[in-house]
Design a protein around this motif. Structure first.
Motif, PDB file in Angstrom:
ATOM      1  N   PHE A  77      10.503 104.643  -6.664  1.00  0.00           N
ATOM      2  CA  PHE A  77      11.309 105.888  -6.700  1.00  0.00           C
ATOM      3  C   PHE A  77      11.721 106.519  -5.341  1.00  0.00           C
ATOM      4  O   PHE A  77      11.012 106.177  -4.488  1.00  0.00           O
ATOM      5  CB  PHE A  77      10.593 107.003  -7.392  1.00  0.00           C
ATOM      6  CG  PHE A  77      10.252 106.846  -8.966  1.00  0.00           C
ATOM      7  CD1 PHE A  77      11.287 107.081  -9.789  1.00  0.00           C
ATOM      8  CD2 PHE A  77       9.122 106.341  -9.349  1.00  0.00           C
ATOM      9  CE1 PHE A  77      10.902 106.948 -11.049  1.00  0.00           C
ATOM     10  CE2 PHE A  77       8.605 106.061 -10.497  1.00  0.00           C
ATOM     11  CZ  PHE A  77       9.352 106.352 -11.404  1.00  0.00           C
ATOM     12  N   THR A  78      13.054 107.320  -5.265  1.00  0.00           N
ATOM     13  CA  THR A  78      13.384 107.917  -3.957  1.00  0.00           C
ATOM     14  C   THR A  78      12.694 109.040  -4.046  1.00  0.00           C
ATOM     15  O   THR A  78      12.685 109.819  -2.865  1.00  0.00           O
ATOM     16  CB  THR A  78      14.957 107.668  -3.913  1.00  0.00           C
ATOM     17  OG1 THR A  78      15.299 108.542  -4.999  1.00  0.00           O
ATOM     18  CG2 THR A  78      15.340 106.312  -4.018  1.00  0.00           C
ATOM     19  N   GLY A  79      12.579 109.603  -5.137  1.00  0.00           N
ATOM     20  CA  GLY A  79      12.267 111.207  -5.061  1.00  0.00           C
ATOM     21  C   GLY A  79      13.360 112.180  -5.621  1.00  0.00           C
ATOM     22  O   GLY A  79      13.208 113.158  -5.745  1.00  0.00           O
ATOM     23  N   ALA A 132       6.907 110.453  -4.394  1.00  0.00           N
ATOM     24  CA  ALA A 132       8.033 110.015  -3.910  1.00  0.00           C
ATOM     25  C   ALA A 132       8.902 111.307  -3.477  1.00  0.00           C
ATOM     26  O   ALA A 132       9.736 111.336  -2.445  1.00  0.00           O
ATOM     27  CB  ALA A 132       9.081 109.042  -4.817  1.00  0.00           C
ATOM     28  N   ALA A 133       8.943 112.390  -4.324  1.00  0.00           N
ATOM     29  CA  ALA A 133       9.773 113.592  -4.119  1.00  0.00           C
ATOM     30  C   ALA A 133       9.101 114.294  -2.762  1.00  0.00           C
ATOM     31  O   ALA A 133      10.032 114.750  -2.103  1.00  0.00           O
ATOM     32  CB  ALA A 133       9.617 114.213  -5.483  1.00  0.00           C
ATOM     33  N   TYR A 134       7.764 114.360  -2.863  1.00  0.00           N
ATOM     34  CA  TYR A 134       6.999 114.944  -1.742  1.00  0.00           C
ATOM     35  C   TYR A 134       7.492 114.232  -0.516  1.00  0.00           C
ATOM     36  O   TYR A 134       7.797 114.917   0.386  1.00  0.00           O
ATOM     37  CB  TYR A 134       5.553 114.412  -2.059  1.00  0.00           C
ATOM     38  CG  TYR A 134       4.414 115.381  -1.228  1.00  0.00           C
ATOM     39  CD1 TYR A 134       4.779 116.329  -0.131  1.00  0.00           C
ATOM     40  CD2 TYR A 134       3.024 115.144  -1.383  1.00  0.00           C
ATOM     41  CE1 TYR A 134       4.113 116.934   0.575  1.00  0.00           C
ATOM     42  CE2 TYR A 134       2.288 115.879  -0.578  1.00  0.00           C
ATOM     43  CZ  TYR A 134       2.740 116.865   0.375  1.00  0.00           C
ATOM     44  OH  TYR A 134       1.760 117.417   1.152  1.00  0.00           O
ATOM     45  N   VAL A 135       7.357 113.016  -0.284  1.00  0.00           N
ATOM     46  CA  VAL A 135       7.746 112.241   0.885  1.00  0.00           C
ATOM     47  C   VAL A 135       9.098 112.393   1.051  1.00  0.00           C
ATOM     48  O   VAL A 135       9.597 112.677   2.392  1.00  0.00           O
ATOM     49  CB  VAL A 135       7.495 110.732   0.545  1.00  0.00           C
ATOM     50  CG1 VAL A 135       8.272 110.036   1.854  1.00  0.00           C
ATOM     51  CG2 VAL A 135       5.928 110.398   0.649  1.00  0.00           C
ATOM     52  N   ALA A 136      10.156 112.537   0.249  1.00  0.00           N
ATOM     53  CA  ALA A 136      11.484 112.748   0.322  1.00  0.00           C
ATOM     54  C   ALA A 136      11.818 114.178   1.015  1.00  0.00           C
ATOM     55  O   ALA A 136      12.361 114.348   1.859  1.00  0.00           O
ATOM     56  CB  ALA A 136      12.337 112.614  -0.727  1.00  0.00           C
ATOM     57  N   ALA A 220       1.058 111.869   2.710  1.00  0.00           N
ATOM     58  CA  ALA A 220       2.523 112.257   2.571  1.00  0.00           C
ATOM     59  C   ALA A 220       3.374 112.153   3.854  1.00  0.00           C
ATOM     60  O   ALA A 220       4.421 111.377   3.852  1.00  0.00           O
ATOM     61  CB  ALA A 220       2.817 113.384   1.797  1.00  0.00           C
ATOM     62  N   LEU A 221       2.809 112.734   4.993  1.00  0.00           N
ATOM     63  CA  LEU A 221       3.698 112.519   6.184  1.00  0.00           C
ATOM     64  C   LEU A 221       3.550 111.272   6.659  1.00  0.00           C
ATOM     65  O   LEU A 221       4.674 110.860   7.306  1.00  0.00           O
ATOM     66  CB  LEU A 221       2.913 113.670   7.068  1.00  0.00           C
ATOM     67  CG  LEU A 221       3.144 115.117   7.087  1.00  0.00           C
ATOM     68  CD1 LEU A 221       2.067 115.789   7.657  1.00  0.00           C
ATOM     69  CD2 LEU A 221       4.525 115.426   7.647  1.00  0.00           C
ATOM     70  N   ALA A 222       2.429 110.564   6.560  1.00  0.00           N
ATOM     71  CA  ALA A 222       2.483 109.277   7.013  1.00  0.00           C
ATOM     72  C   ALA A 222       3.472 108.260   6.275  1.00  0.00           C
ATOM     73  O   ALA A 222       4.159 107.413   6.980  1.00  0.00           O
ATOM     74  CB  ALA A 222       1.180 108.378   6.734  1.00  0.00           C
ATOM     75  N   LYS A 223       3.674 108.579   5.040  1.00  0.00           N
ATOM     76  CA  LYS A 223       4.536 107.795   4.087  1.00  0.00           C
ATOM     77  C   LYS A 223       5.879 107.918   4.736  1.00  0.00           C
ATOM     78  O   LYS A 223       6.636 107.395   4.526  1.00  0.00           O
ATOM     79  CB  LYS A 223       4.165 107.966   2.532  1.00  0.00           C
ATOM     80  CG  LYS A 223       3.061 107.132   2.311  1.00  0.00           C
ATOM     81  CD  LYS A 223       3.170 107.239   0.611  1.00  0.00           C
ATOM     82  CE  LYS A 223       1.930 106.443  -0.034  1.00  0.00           C
ATOM     83  NZ  LYS A 223       2.313 104.991   0.262  1.00  0.00           N
TER      84      LYS A 223
END
Length: 270
Positions: A77-79, A132-136, A220-223
């Motif tokens: 997923f891209t988020g 994925a949305a969190y990371v995006a 999440a920040l690392a990803k």
């Protein structure tokens, strides 16, 4: 990504739940479900024949796991996709609507199992999408935070050195100048903290928005591409209110320094 999803009521090849098979004197040892569409007419095949029109396009693989579980694998997923959810077509499918057990026990169990499987599938998809949305979202708001944090660390180190210098003998020979340099270092450190807080406020808001994601803030920040962010002082965005800022931390440090220096001044009669 693949993850084991245990069925709440695992089925055996007869189409009976394991609980029912045991009650009828059948084998109590659980067996893996057969892979779908590989010959035969197991309950598994019948379920996925009916679920096929309602499966998401991002589903890549369904595999039997140990002890009646299933493994779902999705495209990454891209988020930025729409949040995964059961399609309306599932609720409108006459082959999957509720049938009372008293009316048709086998059909009741088949449809109940189909509902559980599809629910578990979309639950897992939703969890992966949320991560994925969190990371995006973090990738959008971090921006130049690493550079701003680096600038703060340099100024904080200079402030620490300027304050430590006041405890040395040479500082007594240039006390007013040494104090002036300390004040300059305090001002620069405070300004760098305020600049970092401009990014930290948005980062903290993203953390709060995704509070219930499977990823923690540092993960999440690392990803998102910022493994060093674990050392940042981001503050708290709980409830949409930013608190615990870096500016507050620096201001408190400056107050401690000034109280100490004021006490020193009183003791030496300055």
């Amino acid at each position: 990504m693949s993850r084991l999803i245990p069925l709440r009521v695992p089925l055996d090849d007869s189409g009976l739940s394991r609980q029912e098979a045991t009650a009828l004197g059948g084998p109590a040892v659980p067996r893996p479900l057969p892979a779908p569409h590989q010959g035969g007419s197991t309950m598994f095949d019948r379920i996925f024949d009916r679920l096929a029109p309602h499966l998401p396009a991002y589903l890549r693989k369904v595999e039997p796991g140990p002890y009646g579980g299933l493994r779902f694998e999705f495209a990454a997923f891209t988020g930025r996709e729409k949040e995964p959810a059961k399609p309306d077509s599932y609720y409108q499918d006459p082959r999957l609507t509720y049938v009372p057990e008293s009316q048709d026990p086998t059909e009741h169990r088949l449809r109940e199992a189909a509902q559980i499987i599809l629910g578990d599938l979309y639950d897992q998809a939703r969890a992966e999408w949320k991560a994925a949305a969190y990371v995006a979202d973090l990738r959008e708001v971090v921006r130049d935070a690493p550079e701003r944090w680096g600038a703060y660390e340099r100024e904080a180190a200079a402030l620490k050195a300027a304050y430590a210098y006041l405890r040395t003998a040479p500082a007594a020979q240039e006390w007013p100048a040494a104090l002036s340099r300390l004040v300059d270092a305090q001002d620069r450190t405070l300004a760098a903290a305020v600049a970092f807080d401009e990014r930290a406020r948005d980062i903290a808001a993203a953390h709060y928005q995704h509070l219930y994601a499977d990823l923690g803030p540092d993960q999440a920040l690392a990803k998102a591409g910022y493994p060093g962010a674990a050392g940042w002082h981001v503050g708290d965005g709980f409830g949409g209110h930013f608190s615990g800022s870096l500016r507050e931390k620096v201001a408190d440090l400056i107050r401690q320094q000034e109280r100490h220096l004021a006490k020193v001044g009183r003791l030496i009669g300055a």
